[in-house]
Design a protein around this motif. Structure first.
Motif, PDB file in Angstrom:
ATOM      1  N   ASN A 156       0.801  -1.219   0.000  1.00 29.84           N
ATOM      2  CA  ASN A 156       0.000   0.000   0.000  1.00 29.84           C
ATOM      3  C   ASN A 156       0.837   1.274   0.000  1.00 29.84           C
ATOM      4  O   ASN A 156       0.437   2.283  -0.562  1.00 29.84           O
ATOM      5  N   GLN A 157       1.992   1.263   0.621  1.00 30.00           N
ATOM      6  CA  GLN A 157       2.826   2.468   0.671  1.00 30.00           C
ATOM      7  C   GLN A 157       3.603   2.686  -0.629  1.00 30.00           C
ATOM      8  O   GLN A 157       4.115   3.771  -0.872  1.00 30.00           O
ATOM      9  N   ARG A 158       3.711   1.640  -1.466  1.00 24.11           N
ATOM     10  CA  ARG A 158       4.503   1.747  -2.688  1.00 24.11           C
ATOM     11  C   ARG A 158       3.679   1.731  -3.973  1.00 24.11           C
ATOM     12  O   ARG A 158       4.178   2.091  -5.033  1.00 24.11           O
ATOM     13  N   TYR A 159       2.424   1.273  -3.885  1.00 24.31           N
ATOM     14  CA  TYR A 159       1.567   1.184  -5.064  1.00 24.31           C
ATOM     15  C   TYR A 159       0.170   1.676  -4.733  1.00 24.31           C
ATOM     16  O   TYR A 159      -0.320   1.475  -3.634  1.00 24.31           O
ATOM     17  N   GLN A 160      -0.458   2.272  -5.721  1.00 26.67           N
ATOM     18  CA  GLN A 160      -1.880   2.585  -5.615  1.00 26.67           C
ATOM     19  C   GLN A 160      -2.623   1.350  -6.133  1.00 26.67           C
ATOM     20  O   GLN A 160      -2.362   0.880  -7.239  1.00 26.67           O
ATOM     21  N   ILE A 161      -3.529   0.812  -5.345  1.00 30.41           N
ATOM     22  CA  ILE A 161      -4.252  -0.403  -5.695  1.00 30.41           C
ATOM     23  C   ILE A 161      -5.529  -0.024  -6.446  1.00 30.41           C
ATOM     24  O   ILE A 161      -6.327   0.775  -5.965  1.00 30.41           O
ATOM     25  N   ILE A 162      -5.714  -0.607  -7.630  1.00 37.15           N
ATOM     26  CA  ILE A 162      -6.915  -0.382  -8.427  1.00 37.15           C
ATOM     27  C   ILE A 162      -7.883  -1.528  -8.124  1.00 37.15           C
ATOM     28  O   ILE A 162      -7.535  -2.697  -8.299  1.00 37.15           O
ATOM     29  N   THR A 163      -9.086  -1.201  -7.686  1.00 40.39           N
ATOM     30  CA  THR A 163     -10.056  -2.217  -7.281  1.00 40.39           C
ATOM     31  C   THR A 163     -10.737  -2.850  -8.489  1.00 40.39           C
ATOM     32  O   THR A 163     -10.691  -2.318  -9.604  1.00 40.39           O
ATOM     33  N   GLN A 164     -11.408  -3.979  -8.246  1.00 40.94           N
ATOM     34  CA  GLN A 164     -12.149  -4.667  -9.298  1.00 40.94           C
ATOM     35  C   GLN A 164     -13.187  -3.747  -9.941  1.00 40.94           C
ATOM     36  O   GLN A 164     -13.319  -3.717 -11.154  1.00 40.94           O
ATOM     37  N   ALA A 165     -13.892  -3.001  -9.132  1.00 43.17           N
ATOM     38  CA  ALA A 165     -14.916  -2.088  -9.659  1.00 43.17           C
ATOM     39  C   ALA A 165     -14.280  -1.033 -10.557  1.00 43.17           C
ATOM     40  O   ALA A 165     -14.818  -0.703 -11.621  1.00 43.17           O
ATOM     41  N   ASN A 166     -13.131  -0.520 -10.148  1.00 49.19           N
ATOM     42  CA  ASN A 166     -12.457   0.507 -10.944  1.00 49.19           C
ATOM     43  C   ASN A 166     -11.906  -0.039 -12.251  1.00 49.19           C
ATOM     44  O   ASN A 166     -11.874   0.662 -13.253  1.00 49.19           O
ATOM     45  N   ILE A 167     -11.475  -1.294 -12.248  1.00 49.38           N
ATOM     46  CA  ILE A 167     -10.960  -1.899 -13.481  1.00 49.38           C
ATOM     47  C   ILE A 167     -12.049  -1.858 -14.553  1.00 49.38           C
ATOM     48  O   ILE A 167     -11.809  -1.427 -15.680  1.00 49.38           O
ATOM     49  N   SER A 168     -13.244  -2.307 -14.205  1.00 49.14           N
ATOM     50  CA  SER A 168     -14.348  -2.332 -15.183  1.00 49.14           C
ATOM     51  C   SER A 168     -14.704  -0.939 -15.668  1.00 49.14           C
ATOM     52  O   SER A 168     -14.997  -0.735 -16.846  1.00 49.14           O
ATOM     53  N   GLU A 169     -14.674   0.039 -14.768  1.00 51.99           N
ATOM     54  CA  GLU A 169     -14.994   1.416 -15.153  1.00 51.99           C
ATOM     55  C   GLU A 169     -13.936   2.029 -16.059  1.00 51.99           C
ATOM     56  O   GLU A 169     -14.252   2.830 -16.929  1.00 51.99           O
ATOM     57  N   LEU A 170     -12.671   1.658 -15.870  1.00 47.66           N
ATOM     58  CA  LEU A 170     -11.581   2.248 -16.632  1.00 47.66           C
ATOM     59  C   LEU A 170     -11.396   1.625 -18.016  1.00 47.66           C
ATOM     60  O   LEU A 170     -10.772   2.229 -18.884  1.00 47.66           O
ATOM     61  N   LEU A 171     -11.921   0.431 -18.214  1.00 48.13           N
ATOM     62  CA  LEU A 171     -11.749  -0.251 -19.502  1.00 48.13           C
ATOM     63  C   LEU A 171     -12.552   0.433 -20.605  1.00 48.13           C
ATOM     64  O   LEU A 171     -13.668   0.903 -20.373  1.00 48.13           O
ATOM     65  N   PRO A 172     -11.997   0.482 -21.812  1.00 52.21           N
ATOM     66  CA  PRO A 172     -12.787   0.979 -22.951  1.00 52.21           C
ATOM     67  C   PRO A 172     -14.019   0.092 -23.140  1.00 52.21           C
ATOM     68  O   PRO A 172     -14.006  -1.092 -22.812  1.00 52.21           O
ATOM     69  N   SER A 173     -15.080   0.654 -23.693  1.00 56.07           N
ATOM     70  CA  SER A 173     -16.349  -0.075 -23.822  1.00 56.07           C
ATOM     71  C   SER A 173     -16.240  -1.310 -24.717  1.00 56.07           C
ATOM     72  O   SER A 173     -17.009  -2.250 -24.563  1.00 56.07           O
ATOM     73  N   ASP A 174     -15.280  -1.338 -25.637  1.00 54.26           N
ATOM     74  CA  ASP A 174     -15.143  -2.490 -26.534  1.00 54.26           C
ATOM     75  C   ASP A 174     -14.292  -3.614 -25.939  1.00 54.26           C
ATOM     76  O   ASP A 174     -14.123  -4.659 -26.556  1.00 54.26           O
ATOM     77  N   MET A 175     -13.778  -3.445 -24.736  1.00 55.52           N
ATOM     78  CA  MET A 175     -12.934  -4.459 -24.105  1.00 55.52           C
ATOM     79  C   MET A 175     -13.653  -5.041 -22.895  1.00 55.52           C
ATOM     80  O   MET A 175     -14.143  -4.312 -22.051  1.00 55.52           O
ATOM     81  N   LYS A 176     -13.713  -6.370 -22.835  1.00 53.20           N
ATOM     82  CA  LYS A 176     -14.399  -7.053 -21.738  1.00 53.20           C
ATOM     83  C   LYS A 176     -13.407  -7.951 -20.995  1.00 53.20           C
ATOM     84  O   LYS A 176     -12.642  -8.682 -21.603  1.00 53.20           O
ATOM     85  N   LEU A 177     -13.461  -7.903 -19.671  1.00 58.91           N
ATOM     86  CA  LEU A 177     -12.586  -8.744 -18.848  1.00 58.91           C
ATOM     87  C   LEU A 177     -12.831 -10.226 -19.091  1.00 58.91           C
ATOM     88  O   LEU A 177     -11.895 -11.020 -19.081  1.00 58.91           O
ATOM     89  N   GLU A 178     -14.071 -10.609 -19.303  1.00 60.03           N
ATOM     90  CA  GLU A 178     -14.426 -12.012 -19.480  1.00 60.03           C
ATOM     91  C   GLU A 178     -13.768 -12.633 -20.713  1.00 60.03           C
ATOM     92  O   GLU A 178     -13.562 -13.833 -20.769  1.00 60.03           O
TER      93      GLU A 178
END
Length: 121
Positions: free
Chosen positions: A52-74
């Motif tokens: 936590n002191q060395r990296y900013q952690i991106i949450t699962q919810a944020n991953i989906s929000e940050l992805l372009p609409s044409d890219m799906k995690l699944e």
């Protein structure tokens, strides 16, 4: 007022840190979807606890929000796809993995984790 500045400075500091994200663990086992989500969350929690002191952690919810609409995690299960997701969401490291059942006993579980560098600088 002082609390506001302390909160603001910690937010700005977090934005300067390199970013790491944990993708949902791929289920190649007999685990339920809830168990896979639990494992994924535990991995993210341990990373957050240790880094936590060395990296900013991106949450699962944020991953989906940050992805372009044409890219799906699944649709992603290969190393190059995982790195592409990491690049698209602006992280330097992305963690992926698989839960596998192995051996003659159905309750024997192997968890394989991989950390990919995305070359985002």
């Amino acid at each position: 007022m002082i609390l506001f500045f302390l909160g603001l400075s910690s937010l700005l500091y977090a934005q300067d840190l390199p970013k790491i994200a944990v993708l949902k663990i791929s289920n190649k086992s007999s685990l339920s979807a809830d168990e896979i989500l639990y494992l994924t969350n535990q991995i993210q929690s341990k990373i957050q606890e240790k880094l936590n002191q060395r990296y900013q952690i991106i949450t699962q919810a944020n991953i989906s929000e940050l992805l372009p609409s044409d890219m799906k995690l699944e649709d992603c299960s290969k190393n190059e796809c995982e790195v592409s997701i990491g690049r698209n969401i602006g992280v330097q490291l992305i963690v992926s993995g698989q839960a596998l059942t192995f051996g003659t006993q159905k309750n024997a579980l192997r968890l394989i984790l991989k950390v990919h560098e995305t070359q985002n600088l």
